[in-house]
Design an enzyme around this catalytic site. Structure first.
Site, PDB file in Angstrom:
ATOM      1  N   ALA A  43       0.847  -1.201   0.000  1.00  0.00           N
ATOM      2  CA  ALA A  43       0.000   0.000   0.000  1.00  0.00           C
ATOM      3  C   ALA A  43       0.878   1.245   0.000  1.00  0.00           C
ATOM      4  O   ALA A  43       1.887   1.309   0.701  1.00  0.00           O
ATOM      5  CB  ALA A  43      -0.897   0.009   1.234  1.00  0.00           C
ATOM      6  N   GLY A 134      18.897   1.838  12.764  1.00  0.00           N
ATOM      7  CA  GLY A 134      18.919   1.349  11.375  1.00  0.00           C
ATOM      8  C   GLY A 134      19.319  -0.105  11.237  1.00  0.00           C
ATOM      9  O   GLY A 134      18.631  -1.004  11.721  1.00  0.00           O
ATOM     10  N   ILE A 136      21.754  -1.814  12.562  1.00  0.00           N
ATOM     11  CA  ILE A 136      22.429  -2.487  13.691  1.00  0.00           C
ATOM     12  C   ILE A 136      21.411  -3.372  14.422  1.00  0.00           C
ATOM     13  O   ILE A 136      20.355  -2.877  14.835  1.00  0.00           O
ATOM     14  CB  ILE A 136      22.998  -1.450  14.695  1.00  0.00           C
ATOM     15  CG1 ILE A 136      23.970  -0.495  14.009  1.00  0.00           C
ATOM     16  CG2 ILE A 136      23.652  -2.153  15.880  1.00  0.00           C
ATOM     17  CD1 ILE A 136      24.454   0.645  14.903  1.00  0.00           C
ATOM     18  N   ASP A 201      13.458  12.014  17.723  1.00  0.00           N
ATOM     19  CA  ASP A 201      13.671  10.664  17.175  1.00  0.00           C
ATOM     20  C   ASP A 201      14.660   9.891  18.065  1.00  0.00           C
ATOM     21  O   ASP A 201      14.424   8.715  18.386  1.00  0.00           O
ATOM     22  CB  ASP A 201      14.203  10.780  15.738  1.00  0.00           C
ATOM     23  CG  ASP A 201      14.500   9.427  15.136  1.00  0.00           C
ATOM     24  OD1 ASP A 201      13.546   8.715  14.764  1.00  0.00           O
ATOM     25  OD2 ASP A 201      15.691   9.061  15.055  1.00  0.00           O
ATOM     26  N   LYS A 205      13.980   6.389  20.311  1.00  0.00           N
ATOM     27  CA  LYS A 205      14.851   5.206  20.264  1.00  0.00           C
ATOM     28  C   LYS A 205      15.468   4.920  21.628  1.00  0.00           C
ATOM     29  O   LYS A 205      15.544   3.761  22.053  1.00  0.00           O
ATOM     30  CB  LYS A 205      15.953   5.423  19.218  1.00  0.00           C
ATOM     31  CG  LYS A 205      15.409   5.505  17.798  1.00  0.00           C
ATOM     32  CD  LYS A 205      16.461   6.069  16.857  1.00  0.00           C
ATOM     33  CE  LYS A 205      16.013   6.018  15.413  1.00  0.00           C
ATOM     34  NZ  LYS A 205      16.873   6.791  14.512  1.00  0.00           N
ATOM     35  N   GLY A 308      18.670   5.103   6.157  1.00  0.00           N
ATOM     36  CA  GLY A 308      18.837   4.863   4.723  1.00  0.00           C
ATOM     37  C   GLY A 308      18.146   3.575   4.315  1.00  0.00           C
ATOM     38  O   GLY A 308      17.896   2.692   5.125  1.00  0.00           O
TER      39      GLY A 308
END
Ligand code: NDP
Ligand code: HSE
Length: 438
Positions: A43, A134, A136, A201, A205, A308
């Site tokens: 979607a 990311g 890791i 952000d 985390k 990324g």
């Protein structure tokens, strides 16, 4: 070969990365785990958006509910972002008993306990490896690799965008706005980049890491946060002269000494002076690193790309493999999404936490100025470790840089408010915390 069908919501940076990685390495994954992951539908919001990796139109729909509700779809990956519709997406999949994989740390931070409870109530699971650092595999490391440890310290460079900006400012003398623009072009930043640069952000985390490490859910409101907007070239240069670099650090530090009582934990995010000789000081560009100290394992360090399309896809693939294996083997809560193992743990307010400090003051260059400043620190029982006043400075005021010994944040902030009111001090004092990472 056992096949499980995947429905994805989101075909942007992460979603198209996952699509591409499954095309590239789907066979390898299938051979390794004995299950083939077959994408049924994806979607998106609009068919014609440009995507980092192309996705054939035949996979696409603009109706996320048709993905979640499709009886063929056995696993749902939420890679759309946000906290409102995304919450609905994840909850509705879990209520159908379908395991969900998400990269959405903002969603977990805001609604973690509700999502975990819904997964448990529906005898399914929620996987979120891509939500922190990311590529890791830090969630797996904390939940499985360190399952036999009491975690005492976590220091994380967990926001790729901020680390990229600070690196460009430090190495290339680039201005903040230009560096942020580059990070956005490279697909590192959140849709709303203030989530990155204001430290939110990293807060999402760091809260997830703290919760996993200490076994009680840390609410975002309990985490002290400062972003990187106030970091200047001036402070980067003085920090360099003093033997430090400035990094945005997520800090999770257990403060009770014996480790047996319910944990009292510092959980915070702020720009920090890190000694140049420490491994974390060498983590640059979009790279993230998480230092974890456990009482059995000792010191460990995890390093890799923090954002990324490809790095994040790698983490999503790891979750998809776990979800597919659980479906194949019928082990749906083998590793629960979140296990509450220390219900009475507490986050210590920043005011009560002791740290070291870098302080920069802009003062009038006249006799007695340092005496006025040091007497305020003296009355607050805060000890000065060193002072620099550059001799070659031109202008009506001069910078004074002070490195301070450890003191409680409340005392330091009170002293700086008083110093800021002195007539000889000409701008708001700058204070950056220092970590020796010992
Ligand atoms: P993008 O904006 O690149 O992609 C979001 C995708 O979701 C797009 O394909 C968009 O459609 C689709 N989408 C958004 N809303 C809806 C909706 N209501 N219905 C259907 N599709 C929708 O974001 P990212 O890929 O960068 O981020 C996705 C998630 O991953 C976020 O939670 C982010 O925090 C997280 N993340 C991102 C990382 C990164 O490096 N970018 C790293 C780790 C986690 P369309 O394409 O049509 O716009
Ligand atoms: N915007 C995030 C970052 C993406 O820069 O780290 C990865 O979570």
């Amino acid at each position: 070969m056992h096949v499980v069908n995947l429905g994805m919501i989101g075909g942007g940076t992460v979603g198209s990365g996952v699509f591409n990685a499954l095309q590239r390495n789907g066979d390898l994954l299938a051979k390794r785990i004995g299950v083939r992951i077959n994408i049924v539908k994806i979607a998106v919001k609009a068919f014609d958006e440009p995507r980092p990796y192309p996705i054939p139109r035949s996979y696409l729909t603009t109706d996320w509910r048709s993905v979640v509700n499709d009886p063929q779809v056995q696993i749902v990956a939420e890679l759309a972002g946000g906290t409102t519709v995304a919450r609905e997406m994840v909850l509705s999949a879990l209520r159908l008993g379908k395991p969900v994989v998400t990269a959405n740390k903002a969603l977990l931070s805001a609604h973690g306990p509700e999502l975990f409870a819904t997964a448990k109530a529906n005898n399914t699971n929620l996987y979120y490896e891509a939500s922190v650092a990311g590529g890791i595999p830090i969630i797996k490391a904390l939940r499985e690799g360190f399952v036999g440890n009491r975690i005492t310290h976590i220091y994380g460079i967990v926001n790729g965008t901020c680390n990229y900006i600070l690196t460009r400012m430090t190495r290339d003398g680039m201005e903040f706005d230009a560096a942020l623009k580059q990070a956005q072009q490279l697909g590192y930043a959140e849709a709303d980049p203030s989530l990155d640069v204001d430290g939110l952000d990293a807060m999402h985390k760091t809260g997830i890491l703290a919760s996993l490490a200490h076994g009680f859910w840390v609410e975002p409101s309990q985490i002290y946060v400062e972003g990187i907007r106030a970091v200047t070239q001036t402070d980067i240069r003085f920090a360099d002269q003093l033997g430090y670099v400035i990094k945005l650090l997520g800090i999770v530090k257990r403060l009770d000494a014996d480790g047996r009582a319910a944990p009292r934990v510092q959980v915070s995010v702020y720009p920090t002076l890190v000694p140049k000789h420490h491994l974390l000081a060498g983590v640059n560009d979009v790279f993230n690193a998480v230092f974890v100290r456990g009482d059995v394992v000792g010191d460990t360090l995890f390093y890799g790309r923090g954002a990324g399309k490809d790095a994040t896809a790698s983490a999503v693939l790891s979750d998809l493999a776990d979800a597919a294996l659980d479906l194949k083997l019928g082990t749906k809560q083998r590793v629960p999404a979140f296990a509450e193992h220390e219900r009475y743990g507490k986050v210590v307010p920043i005011e009560e936490v002791s740290t070291r400090y870098y302080v920069r003051l802009e003062v009038v260059d006249q006799p007695g100025v340092l005496a006025q400043i040091s007497s305020i620190f003296g009355r607050a029982r805060i000890s000065i470790s060193s002072v620099i006043q550059p001799e070659d400075h031109k202008g009506t005021t001069v910078p004074v840089i002070m490195m301070m010994h450890a003191a409680q944040n409340a005392a330091m902030l009170h002293a700086l408010r008083q110093i800021g009111k002195l007539r000889v001090v000409k701008s708001k004092p700058v204070m950056i915390r220092v970590e020796n990472l010992e």
